[in-house]
Design a protein around this motif. Structure first.
Motif, PDB file in Angstrom:
ATOM      1  N   PRO A   1      -4.942   0.892  -3.749  1.00 56.09           N
ATOM      2  CA  PRO A   1      -3.861   1.838  -3.452  1.00 56.09           C
ATOM      3  C   PRO A   1      -2.492   1.177  -3.605  1.00 56.09           C
ATOM      4  O   PRO A   1      -2.334  -0.010  -3.325  1.00 56.09           O
ATOM      5  CB  PRO A   1      -4.121   2.233  -1.999  1.00 56.09           C
ATOM      6  CG  PRO A   1      -5.535   1.874  -1.738  1.00 56.09           C
ATOM      7  CD  PRO A   1      -5.827   0.686  -2.595  1.00 56.09           C
ATOM      8  N   PRO A   2      -1.472   1.920  -4.033  1.00 56.69           N
ATOM      9  CA  PRO A   2      -0.129   1.346  -4.128  1.00 56.69           C
ATOM     10  C   PRO A   2       0.522   1.216  -2.758  1.00 56.69           C
ATOM     11  O   PRO A   2       0.227   1.987  -1.830  1.00 56.69           O
ATOM     12  CB  PRO A   2       0.624   2.356  -4.998  1.00 56.69           C
ATOM     13  CG  PRO A   2      -0.078   3.651  -4.735  1.00 56.69           C
ATOM     14  CD  PRO A   2      -1.524   3.308  -4.514  1.00 56.69           C
ATOM     15  N   VAL A   3       1.370   0.207  -2.625  1.00 58.04           N
ATOM     16  CA  VAL A   3       2.141  -0.011  -1.399  1.00 58.04           C
ATOM     17  C   VAL A   3       3.556   0.477  -1.670  1.00 58.04           C
ATOM     18  O   VAL A   3       4.264  -0.072  -2.520  1.00 58.04           O
ATOM     19  CB  VAL A   3       2.139  -1.489  -0.990  1.00 58.04           C
ATOM     20  CG1 VAL A   3       2.955  -1.679   0.281  1.00 58.04           C
ATOM     21  CG2 VAL A   3       0.719  -1.987  -0.789  1.00 58.04           C
ATOM     22  N   VAL A   4       3.962   1.523  -0.963  1.00 60.15           N
ATOM     23  CA  VAL A   4       5.246   2.182  -1.185  1.00 60.15           C
ATOM     24  C   VAL A   4       6.141   1.905   0.006  1.00 60.15           C
ATOM     25  O   VAL A   4       5.728   2.098   1.168  1.00 60.15           O
ATOM     26  CB  VAL A   4       5.060   3.701  -1.380  1.00 60.15           C
ATOM     27  CG1 VAL A   4       6.407   4.372  -1.616  1.00 60.15           C
ATOM     28  CG2 VAL A   4       4.121   3.978  -2.538  1.00 60.15           C
TER      29      VAL A   4
ATOM     30  N   TYR B   1       1.557   2.674   7.241  1.00 59.06           N
ATOM     31  CA  TYR B   1       0.661   3.802   7.397  1.00 59.06           C
ATOM     32  C   TYR B   1      -0.009   4.087   6.058  1.00 59.06           C
ATOM     33  O   TYR B   1       0.551   3.806   5.001  1.00 59.06           O
ATOM     34  CB  TYR B   1       1.413   5.053   7.862  1.00 59.06           C
ATOM     35  CG  TYR B   1       2.430   4.790   8.944  1.00 59.06           C
ATOM     36  CD1 TYR B   1       2.031   4.691  10.270  1.00 59.06           C
ATOM     37  CD2 TYR B   1       3.778   4.642   8.647  1.00 59.06           C
ATOM     38  CE1 TYR B   1       2.955   4.447  11.272  1.00 59.06           C
ATOM     39  CE2 TYR B   1       4.708   4.396   9.634  1.00 59.06           C
ATOM     40  CZ  TYR B   1       4.299   4.291  10.950  1.00 59.06           C
ATOM     41  OH  TYR B   1       5.205   4.045  11.929  1.00 59.06           O
ATOM     42  N   GLN B   2      -1.209   4.652   6.129  1.00 62.69           N
ATOM     43  CA  GLN B   2      -1.934   5.075   4.927  1.00 62.69           C
ATOM     44  C   GLN B   2      -2.072   6.584   4.921  1.00 62.69           C
ATOM     45  O   GLN B   2      -2.421   7.194   5.944  1.00 62.69           O
ATOM     46  CB  GLN B   2      -3.319   4.411   4.857  1.00 62.69           C
ATOM     47  CG  GLN B   2      -3.294   3.057   4.171  1.00 62.69           C
ATOM     48  CD  GLN B   2      -4.670   2.586   3.758  1.00 62.69           C
ATOM     49  OE1 GLN B   2      -5.657   2.936   4.373  1.00 62.69           O
ATOM     50  NE2 GLN B   2      -4.740   1.804   2.708  1.00 62.69           N
ATOM     51  N   VAL B   3      -1.818   7.163   3.756  1.00 62.22           N
ATOM     52  CA  VAL B   3      -1.890   8.617   3.583  1.00 62.22           C
ATOM     53  C   VAL B   3      -2.846   8.899   2.432  1.00 62.22           C
ATOM     54  O   VAL B   3      -2.779   8.249   1.380  1.00 62.22           O
ATOM     55  CB  VAL B   3      -0.489   9.199   3.294  1.00 62.22           C
ATOM     56  CG1 VAL B   3      -0.588  10.688   3.053  1.00 62.22           C
ATOM     57  CG2 VAL B   3       0.459   8.897   4.435  1.00 62.22           C
TER      58      VAL B   3
ATOM     59  N   ARG C   1      -6.896   9.978  -3.115  1.00 63.59           N
ATOM     60  CA  ARG C   1      -6.174   8.743  -3.444  1.00 63.59           C
ATOM     61  C   ARG C   1      -5.414   8.292  -2.201  1.00 63.59           C
ATOM     62  O   ARG C   1      -4.777   9.109  -1.513  1.00 63.59           O
ATOM     63  CB  ARG C   1      -5.208   8.968  -4.610  1.00 63.59           C
ATOM     64  CG  ARG C   1      -5.869   9.332  -5.933  1.00 63.59           C
ATOM     65  CD  ARG C   1      -6.502   8.125  -6.588  1.00 63.59           C
ATOM     66  NE  ARG C   1      -5.536   7.132  -6.942  1.00 63.59           N
ATOM     67  CZ  ARG C   1      -4.866   7.092  -8.098  1.00 63.59           C
ATOM     68  NH1 ARG C   1      -5.070   8.051  -9.017  1.00 63.59           N
ATOM     69  NH2 ARG C   1      -4.013   6.129  -8.367  1.00 63.59           N
ATOM     70  N   LEU C   2      -5.477   7.008  -1.935  1.00 67.08           N
ATOM     71  CA  LEU C   2      -4.777   6.449  -0.775  1.00 67.08           C
ATOM     72  C   LEU C   2      -3.434   5.859  -1.212  1.00 67.08           C
ATOM     73  O   LEU C   2      -3.339   5.224  -2.269  1.00 67.08           O
ATOM     74  CB  LEU C   2      -5.616   5.365  -0.100  1.00 67.08           C
ATOM     75  CG  LEU C   2      -6.816   5.840   0.724  1.00 67.08           C
ATOM     76  CD1 LEU C   2      -7.634   4.649   1.190  1.00 67.08           C
ATOM     77  CD2 LEU C   2      -6.358   6.663   1.912  1.00 67.08           C
ATOM     78  N   ILE C   3      -2.424   6.074  -0.385  1.00 65.47           N
ATOM     79  CA  ILE C   3      -1.107   5.484  -0.596  1.00 65.47           C
ATOM     80  C   ILE C   3      -0.689   4.834   0.720  1.00 65.47           C
ATOM     81  O   ILE C   3      -0.750   5.468   1.782  1.00 65.47           O
ATOM     82  CB  ILE C   3      -0.061   6.524  -1.024  1.00 65.47           C
ATOM     83  CG1 ILE C   3      -0.493   7.223  -2.320  1.00 65.47           C
ATOM     84  CG2 ILE C   3       1.298   5.871  -1.213  1.00 65.47           C
ATOM     85  CD1 ILE C   3       0.441   8.339  -2.744  1.00 65.47           C
TER      86      ILE C   3
ATOM     87  N   MET D   1      -4.532  -2.347   2.646  1.00 62.99           N
ATOM     88  CA  MET D   1      -4.827  -1.661   3.904  1.00 62.99           C
ATOM     89  C   MET D   1      -4.099  -2.366   5.044  1.00 62.99           C
ATOM     90  O   MET D   1      -4.265  -3.564   5.245  1.00 62.99           O
ATOM     91  CB  MET D   1      -6.333  -1.664   4.169  1.00 62.99           C
ATOM     92  CG  MET D   1      -6.740  -0.951   5.451  1.00 62.99           C
ATOM     93  SD  MET D   1      -8.542  -0.911   5.627  1.00 62.99           S
ATOM     94  CE  MET D   1      -8.693  -0.136   7.229  1.00 62.99           C
ATOM     95  N   PRO D   2      -3.252  -1.650   5.800  1.00 64.54           N
ATOM     96  CA  PRO D   2      -2.581  -2.275   6.949  1.00 64.54           C
ATOM     97  C   PRO D   2      -3.478  -2.225   8.177  1.00 64.54           C
ATOM     98  O   PRO D   2      -4.083  -1.185   8.480  1.00 64.54           O
ATOM     99  CB  PRO D   2      -1.334  -1.416   7.135  1.00 64.54           C
ATOM    100  CG  PRO D   2      -1.712  -0.083   6.593  1.00 64.54           C
ATOM    101  CD  PRO D   2      -2.749  -0.297   5.538  1.00 64.54           C
ATOM    102  N   VAL D   3      -3.608  -3.335   8.874  1.00 65.81           N
ATOM    103  CA  VAL D   3      -4.423  -3.416  10.084  1.00 65.81           C
ATOM    104  C   VAL D   3      -3.679  -4.217  11.137  1.00 65.81           C
ATOM    105  O   VAL D   3      -2.804  -5.040  10.828  1.00 65.81           O
ATOM    106  CB  VAL D   3      -5.803  -4.059   9.817  1.00 65.81           C
ATOM    107  CG1 VAL D   3      -6.692  -3.125   9.034  1.00 65.81           C
ATOM    108  CG2 VAL D   3      -5.657  -5.397   9.124  1.00 65.81           C
ATOM    109  N   GLU D   4      -4.063  -3.961  12.368  1.00 61.93           N
ATOM    110  CA  GLU D   4      -3.547  -4.721  13.508  1.00 61.93           C
ATOM    111  C   GLU D   4      -4.658  -5.673  13.956  1.00 61.93           C
ATOM    112  O   GLU D   4      -5.748  -5.242  14.306  1.00 61.93           O
ATOM    113  CB  GLU D   4      -3.161  -3.777  14.634  1.00 61.93           C
ATOM    114  CG  GLU D   4      -2.698  -4.468  15.904  1.00 61.93           C
ATOM    115  CD  GLU D   4      -2.520  -3.490  17.041  1.00 61.93           C
ATOM    116  OE1 GLU D   4      -1.463  -2.844  17.104  1.00 61.93           O
ATOM    117  OE2 GLU D   4      -3.461  -3.355  17.851  1.00 61.93           O
ATOM    118  N   ILE D   5      -4.386  -6.978  13.945  1.00 62.45           N
ATOM    119  CA  ILE D   5      -5.410  -7.974  14.262  1.00 62.45           C
ATOM    120  C   ILE D   5      -5.040  -8.697  15.549  1.00 62.45           C
ATOM    121  O   ILE D   5      -3.858  -8.830  15.898  1.00 62.45           O
ATOM    122  CB  ILE D   5      -5.597  -8.986  13.108  1.00 62.45           C
ATOM    123  CG1 ILE D   5      -4.305  -9.802  12.877  1.00 62.45           C
ATOM    124  CG2 ILE D   5      -6.027  -8.286  11.846  1.00 62.45           C
ATOM    125  CD1 ILE D   5      -4.480 -10.929  11.898  1.00 62.45           C
TER     126      ILE D   5
END
Length: 823
Positions: A326-329, A366-368, A373-375, A559-563
């Protein structure tokens, strides 16, 4: 005993001797008779028993002297037999040892020689007739040896050729004696001290143990250790070396003795010993003399995770396992131009309602999902204080969406966003927002953006322009389609099978979770339990949470995650790298933390001739000490940079501590010791810290909007300045008369022409337009009363400190110094 009784006894004995000599020639005495005699001799000691048994034992008393003599002879005979038996047993042992040695030499079964019992020789004629005692059976030493050898050997299978064993022969054993030379009682077997068989068994066991030891000693051949001779191994064709190796280390690599290497270097003119470290030239000279190639070993610095990050990125580009990611916008723009509102429209959530003052204070990822398709969207703050955070957002992004308000136009933060995007080399999609406003003018915005080389496609350029309204949803679908189209043109791919690498978007300290980091995975797959190094921190991934608050087991590219699971809070924009094991990750993290601390200590500006003046000026400046605590690391950095940019002449901001999390007791203690101010941004003090601050008088200021904190710090800095004074003339006087008083000096009678004069004001004496004296008023009177102030149109009398040369016609100018507030 009377003579008559003795004669009768001798007659009886003579008759018995005749009878026995006639039959066998031997005197037979039973054992019971001997025992009875012994009992009677013991009973002789006690008078009572002797008197009681005197009548019954007359017959045994008459034969007592002959029995004792016979017993003595028997003991002597037993001693002689015992000595002879010992000699025979020794001879049997020697023969048995010889037979064992012969059997080992010939590797045949040992032949055990039977030792038969030796008959006793006949007694001499001079001796008394032989009297035999009780027979005690004792196995022969040879038979004992044979039985022991058979018991020690492993049990063999029975065969027809095996020779049947003969019964053991037994010989007589002497009776044991006690210390007094008397014979011991041989009572029932098993009684202590009365069983002669027990003593005989102990002797057999001791002989058996000696024989076993001798056999082991003889059978186990002692093999001498041979000195291993080192084989001559060939020299290697090449070898790797490290600077600092000695002759011993080189000897192990080259298969040579260290003495040989020392000798060779000595012949080359280099005097060393075995333990001396060698430099690069010496090792290469030695290798050239041997005729082999020396290669210096290259050490890879595993603590340089930036280099590892770059290598992983290059490997992913050349990997065969690449898939579309997915693209990172990144959404950029000026404050209050609708960035968060647009993202809220995309996610169908009310994000902006949670922001203080409607302003985004930290980066959100955030992912949409749009048409399967994921952005991934990054929302960066638009305030000028967050320039560094916007720069971090541009570094990890693929596409930049520039939000510009149609009714506001291009603003300073818009220009900064354009510069960040261009420096990152990413394409820009312009979204002209707030098209629903009455004063919207997209054509004017387009003209302004063209000045910054953002030319729309309609005008022959390459920049996509989309008119949207984040509030009503106008043009949102067109914007998403253009984002996907731009991503397809970029051909964004990643390798999900390699080790994960990523970048920290934001970090903070949570009370329940500990250090928490929002990470954007760029390559590979991050899994729960992976050992990671993030900047100067390390740990193992304990939990992972996606942007919707759900826990996940793995995170794929973009993919953004909180670790959680780190040992400390990392910095924003730190790199994340996964290592093979936790031990390596810990070593790398500790090494990086040590290097960071060393850099901070070395980051001291030394005084030189070039910066001497600036250093002196800076040292003379006053400073406002601040302890800064924020909810996330990015906000703390932005606040610190904003405070340091406050321009107040003569005062500077000194941030003595910056961190994330609640204000605790250590922060209050540090602020109290340093006389500092505590500023908390979106955090609150603990109950203990609050009470401690009240006791120690530490000022804690809490803020939720950044520009309010900046304004308060600026006011505090202005309050730290020394007050500035400027001179202001408050009145003019004319001297009309003077009086000289010896104790007081010259008194001037003056008239206030304009203004006023006070007792604390300064005064100048002007004569013919020249200032003769500048001083202060010593006393001021009107008539006989001391007064504080005399206004225009009135007379007064005054004296001047340390000045008496006052003349009529002099002009007096009254003035005072007034404080000027810094602007």
């Amino acid at each position: 005993m009377t003579k008559k009784q003795e004669n009768e006894t001798s007659k009886e004995l003579g008759m018995d001797n005749k009878k026995t000599s006639g039959k066998s020639g031997k005197l037979k005495i039973s054992v019971s008779a001997i025992r009875k005699g012994e009992k009677k001799t013991e009973g002789k000691r006690s008078n009572t028993r002797r008197r009681a048994n005197n009548h019954s034992n007359d017959h045994s008393k008459r034969r007592r002297p002959a029995a004792q003599d016979l017993l003595k002879d028997l003991k002597q005979k037993q001693r002689a037999d015992e000595a002879r038996l010992d000699q025979e047993s020794k001879a049997a042992k020697q023969e048995y040892k010889k037979s064992l040695n012969k059997a080992e030499a010939s590797e045949s079964k040992p032949v055990v020689k039977k030792v038969e019992s030796v008959e006793k020789p006949a007694e001499t004629a001079a001796e008394a007739p032989k009297v035999r005692g009780p027979k005690i059976l004792k196995p022969s030493p040879a038979r004992l040896k044979q039985n022991q050898a058979n018991s020690e050997k492993p049990a063999a299978k029975p065969s027809s050729s095996r020779r049947p064993s003969s019964r053991p022969s037994f010989t007589e054993a002497p009776m044991p004696e006690n210390k007094e030379g008397r014979r011991r009682k041989s009572g029932k077997p098993g009684r202590k001290g009365q069983n002669s068989y027990a003593d005989q068994g102990r002797g057999a066991n001791s002989n058996r143990s000696e024989q076993r030891k001798n056999k082991k000693h003889q059978s186990a051949p002692q093999v001498k250790k041979q000195v291993t001779q080192r084989k001559d191994r060939p020299l290697p064709e090449s070898f790797e070396y490290e600077v600092g190796m000695n002759a011993q280390d080189l000897g192990k690599i080259l298969h040579r003795e260290p003495a040989e290497i020392v000798k060779k270097l000595f012949m080359l003119g280099i005097m060393i010993n075995q333990n001396r470290s060698l430099d690069k030239d010496t090792i290469e000279l030695l290798a050239a003399d041997y005729g082999i190639e020396a290669v210096e070993k290259v050490h890879e610095d595993i603590s340089d995770i930036d280099n590892i990050f770059a290598q992983e990125m290059e490997e992913s580009k050349n990997s065969e396992n690449q898939v579309v990611r997915p693209p990172v916008v990144t959404i950029m723009g000026h404050v209050d131009h609708g960035k968060t509102t647009l993202l809220d429209r995309l996610r169908h959530t009310r994000v902006s309602e949670h922001e203080a003052g409607g302003i985004t204070q930290n980066i959100g990822a955030y992912q949409v999902r749009i048409n399967d398709r994921l952005i991934t969207f990054l929302d960066t703050p638009g305030h000028a204080a967050f320039s560094s955070m916007r720069a971090r957002g541009a570094e990890i992004t693929d596409i930049v969406v520039l939000i510009v308000a149609a009714d506001d136009g291009v603003m300073p933060q818009t220009i900064e966003a354009i510069d960040h995007a261009k420096s990152a080399g990413v394409p820009i999609i312009v979204a002209i927002n707030k098209m629903d406003r009455p004063g919207a003018n997209p054509a004017h915005v387009t003209e302004q953006l063209m000045q910054y080389e953002l030319i729309p496609e309609n005008y022959g350029g390459s920049t996509i322009f989309v008119n949207i309204s984040a509030k009503t949803g106008m043009g949102i679908d067109e914007l998403l389609e253009n984002i996907i189209l731009e991503a397809d043109m970029l051909e964004l791919k990643a390798d999900p099978k390699q080790k994960a690498i990523g970048t920290v978007v934001e970090a903070r300290l949570s009370r329940g979770k500990g250090p928490v980091a929002d990470v954007l995975i760029q390559q590979g797959t991050l899994r729960v339990g992976d050992p990671i190094v993030v900047g100067d921190t390390f740990g193992r991934v304990r939990t992972m949470t996606n942007d919707k608050g759900h826990q996940v087991k793995k995170a794929t590219p973009s993919m953004p995650v909180e670790i959680t699971g780190l040992n400390d809070v990392p910095e924003s924009a730190d790199k994340l790298v996964v290592f093979a094991d936790e031990k390596t990750a810990r070593a790398v993290g500790e090494a990086r933390a040590q290097q960071s601390l060393q850099k901070q200590r070395e980051n001291v500006q030394h005084v030189t001739l070039d910066n001497l003046f600036d250093t002196m000026k800076r040292e003379s400046m006053k400073s406002v000490d601040i302890v800064l605590k924020a909810d996330v690391q990015g906000s703390a950095e932005a606040l610190a940079q904003s405070f340091q940019k406050i321009d107040v002449e003569g005062v500077r901001v000194n941030i003595i501590h910056s961190g994330v999390g609640a204000i605790n007791e250590s922060d209050v203690t540090l602020a109290s010791a340093s006389n500092a101010l505590i500023i908390g941004f979106n955090v609150r003090p603990t109950a203990t810290a609050k009470s401690q601050a009240a006791q120690e008088g530490v000022d804690i200021r809490l803020y939720s909007i950044i520009y309010k904190a900046i304004d308060d710090v600026k006011a505090a800095m202005q309050g730290m300045l020394e007050p500035t004074y400027e001179e202001k003339v408050i009145g003019n006087l004319t001297v009309r008369e003077t009086w000289k008083v010896s104790k007081i000096g010259t008194i001037a009678g003056a008239f206030v022409d304009n203004g006023y004069v006070t007792r604390e004001s300064g005064i100048r004496v002007i004569r013919d337009g020249v200032v003769k004296y500048d001083g202060k008023v010593a006393s001021l009177r009107r008539f006989k009363d001391d007064v504080k102030e005399v206004k225009a149109g009135f007379d007064c009398g005054l004296t001047i400190e340390n000045f008496n040369d006052i003349k009529e016609g002099d002009e007096l100018e009254a003035y005072e110094m007034q404080e000027v507030k810094p602007g």
